[in-house]
Design an enzyme around this catalytic site. Structure first.
Site, PDB file in Angstrom:
ATOM      1  N   ARG A 137      -0.268  -2.409   0.144  1.00  0.00           N
ATOM      2  CA  ARG A 137       0.898  -2.614  -0.754  1.00  0.00           C
ATOM      3  C   ARG A 137       1.897  -1.487  -0.325  1.00  0.00           C
ATOM      4  NH1 ARG A 137      -1.940  -1.608  -6.228  1.00  0.00           N
ATOM      5  NH2 ARG A 137      -0.114  -1.700  -7.028  1.00  0.00           N
ATOM      6  N   LYS A 164       6.082   4.597 -11.899  1.00  0.00           N
ATOM      7  CA  LYS A 164       7.156   3.787 -12.520  1.00  0.00           C
ATOM      8  C   LYS A 164       6.532   3.195 -13.969  1.00  0.00           C
ATOM      9  CE  LYS A 164       7.415   0.690  -9.256  1.00  0.00           C
ATOM     10  NZ  LYS A 164       6.222   1.107  -8.213  1.00  0.00           N
ATOM     11  N   ARG A 208      -6.946   5.315 -10.979  1.00  0.00           N
ATOM     12  CA  ARG A 208      -6.097   4.512 -11.815  1.00  0.00           C
ATOM     13  C   ARG A 208      -6.902   3.467 -12.624  1.00  0.00           C
ATOM     14  NH1 ARG A 208      -0.220   1.777 -11.160  1.00  0.00           N
ATOM     15  NH2 ARG A 208      -1.246   0.081  -9.991  1.00  0.00           N
ATOM     16  N   ARG A 241      12.387  -6.164  -5.476  1.00  0.00           N
ATOM     17  CA  ARG A 241      11.616  -5.506  -4.542  1.00  0.00           C
ATOM     18  C   ARG A 241      12.041  -5.788  -3.386  1.00  0.00           C
ATOM     19  NH1 ARG A 241       6.734  -4.669  -7.924  1.00  0.00           N
ATOM     20  NH2 ARG A 241       5.042  -3.632  -6.992  1.00  0.00           N
ATOM     21  N   ARG A 284      -7.466  -2.227 -11.759  1.00  0.00           N
ATOM     22  CA  ARG A 284      -6.953  -3.445 -11.120  1.00  0.00           C
ATOM     23  C   ARG A 284      -7.574  -3.752  -9.666  1.00  0.00           C
ATOM     24  NH1 ARG A 284      -0.462  -2.235 -11.650  1.00  0.00           N
ATOM     25  NH2 ARG A 284      -0.560  -3.213  -9.530  1.00  0.00           N
TER      26      ARG A 284
HETATM   27  P1  AMP Z   1       3.180  -3.793  -9.777  1.00  0.00           P
HETATM   28  O1  AMP Z   1       2.428  -3.724 -11.040  1.00  0.00           O
HETATM   29  O2  AMP Z   1       4.862  -3.664 -10.022  1.00  0.00           O
HETATM   30  O3  AMP Z   1       2.454  -3.064  -8.754  1.00  0.00           O
HETATM   31  O4  AMP Z   1       2.827  -5.401  -9.173  1.00  0.00           O
HETATM   32  C1  AMP Z   1       1.721  -5.896  -8.664  1.00  0.00           C
HETATM   33  C2  AMP Z   1       1.820  -7.045  -7.932  1.00  0.00           C
HETATM   34  O5  AMP Z   1       2.828  -8.139  -8.494  1.00  0.00           O
HETATM   35  C3  AMP Z   1       2.811  -6.649  -6.510  1.00  0.00           C
HETATM   36  O6  AMP Z   1       1.782  -6.110  -5.582  1.00  0.00           O
HETATM   37  C4  AMP Z   1       3.335  -8.043  -6.169  1.00  0.00           C
HETATM   38  O7  AMP Z   1       2.184  -9.096  -5.655  1.00  0.00           O
HETATM   39  C5  AMP Z   1       3.522  -8.708  -7.426  1.00  0.00           C
HETATM   40  N1  AMP Z   1       4.973  -8.505  -7.891  1.00  0.00           N
HETATM   41  C6  AMP Z   1       5.241  -7.818  -9.024  1.00  0.00           C
HETATM   42  N2  AMP Z   1       6.793  -7.645  -8.975  1.00  0.00           N
HETATM   43  C7  AMP Z   1       7.205  -8.304  -7.964  1.00  0.00           C
HETATM   44  C8  AMP Z   1       8.399  -8.607  -7.134  1.00  0.00           C
HETATM   45  N3  AMP Z   1       9.431  -8.262  -8.019  1.00  0.00           N
HETATM   46  N4  AMP Z   1       8.526  -9.433  -6.471  1.00  0.00           N
HETATM   47  C9  AMP Z   1       7.522  -9.897  -5.635  1.00  0.00           C
HETATM   48  N5  AMP Z   1       6.185  -9.533  -6.043  1.00  0.00           N
HETATM   49  C10 AMP Z   1       6.232  -8.884  -7.212  1.00  0.00           C
END
Ligand code: AMP
Length: 217
Positions: A174, A15, A129, A90, A163
């Site tokens: 996740r 994404k 990654r 989400r 990360r």
């Molecule tokens: P991502 O980079 O999109 O994989 O997000 C990394 C982490 O940020 C996720 O595993 C969540 O802990 C938090 N996070 C990001 N976006 C959201 C969201 N819309 N709602 C809740 N937690 C989020």
């Protein structure tokens, strides 16, 4: 043309990579909630301190925090011409809140893209990654490595980092959270007639081509 696109799909499906390219090509803003949170963690702001534990354990940050954050960010000037949401909504309450906040501005999400790839492929991708701590560009040490060892192509001398939540155990958590809390959004947008599915296996350029075709842009 002002377009608001939601990108859906499990962690590691691409994404961020696809969203960055889509936003850059059309001069839409990219709103990546994960990136905003990671920046807040790095700067040790109140939001960052609140979010860090949950992120590191692969859990979601509370809906009200995320909704407030996107409400503010999507109202900024650079989002007026359109935006790409990477990582939001989400949960169903977040999707409802997005509909309401856009409706109040006479807008709506124009399309939701559902990226898909097999779970084992996602685990493999995420463990390889790495990202540039300066520009956030992501690499894959196996399929899309940087030219010089482990340094960013655009920032020579800057070593790529992994990360915290890309460690295998957290990745599995996740993926579970995605299945339980986020995948119902596919039906949510399908029900609104806005869902476009895009297979996310294969080269990045091919996936981008499918994405552009699905959006008709
Ligand atoms: P991502 O980079 O999109 O994989 O997000 C990394 C982490 O940020 C996720 O595993 C969540 O802990 C938090 N996070 C990001 N976006 C959201 C969201 N819309 N709602 C809740 N937690 C989020």
């Amino acid at each position: 043309m002002s377009v608001r696109v939601v990108l859906l799909g499990p962690p590691g499906v691409g994404k961020g990579t696809q969203g960055r390219r889509l936003a850059a090509q059309h001069r839409w803003s990219l709103i990546s909630t994960g990136e905003i949170l990671r920046d807040a963690v790095a700067r040790k702001t109140l939001l960052g301190l609140e979010a860090r534990k949950r992120m590191d354990s692969g859990l979601l940050v509370p809906d009200d925090v995320m909704i407030g954050l996107v409400r503010d960010r999507s109202a900024e000037d650079d989002s007026a011409a359109g935006f790409v949401l990477d990582g939001f909504p989400r949960t169903v309450p977040q999707a409802n809140a997005l509909d309401s906040m856009l409706q109040a501005r006479g807008q709506r999400p124009d399309a939701a893209v559902g990226f898909d790839a097999p779970a084992e492929e996602l685990v493999r991708r995420l463990s390889a990654r790495r990202e540039c701590p300066v520009c956030k560009r992501t690499y894959n040490l196996v399929t899309a490595p940087p030219q010089n060892n482990q340094e960013c192509d655009d920032h020579p001398g800057t070593v790529l980092t992994q990360r915290e939540d890309d460690k295998e155990e957290t990745v599995r958590k996740r993926l579970q959270v995605y299945r339980e809390q986020t995948s119902p959004l596919l039906d949510y947008y399908r029900g609104q007639g806005r869902l476009r599915m895009v297979p996310a296996t294969g080269p990045v350029d091919d996936v981008y081509h499918s994405l552009s075709r699905a959006l008709g842009c």
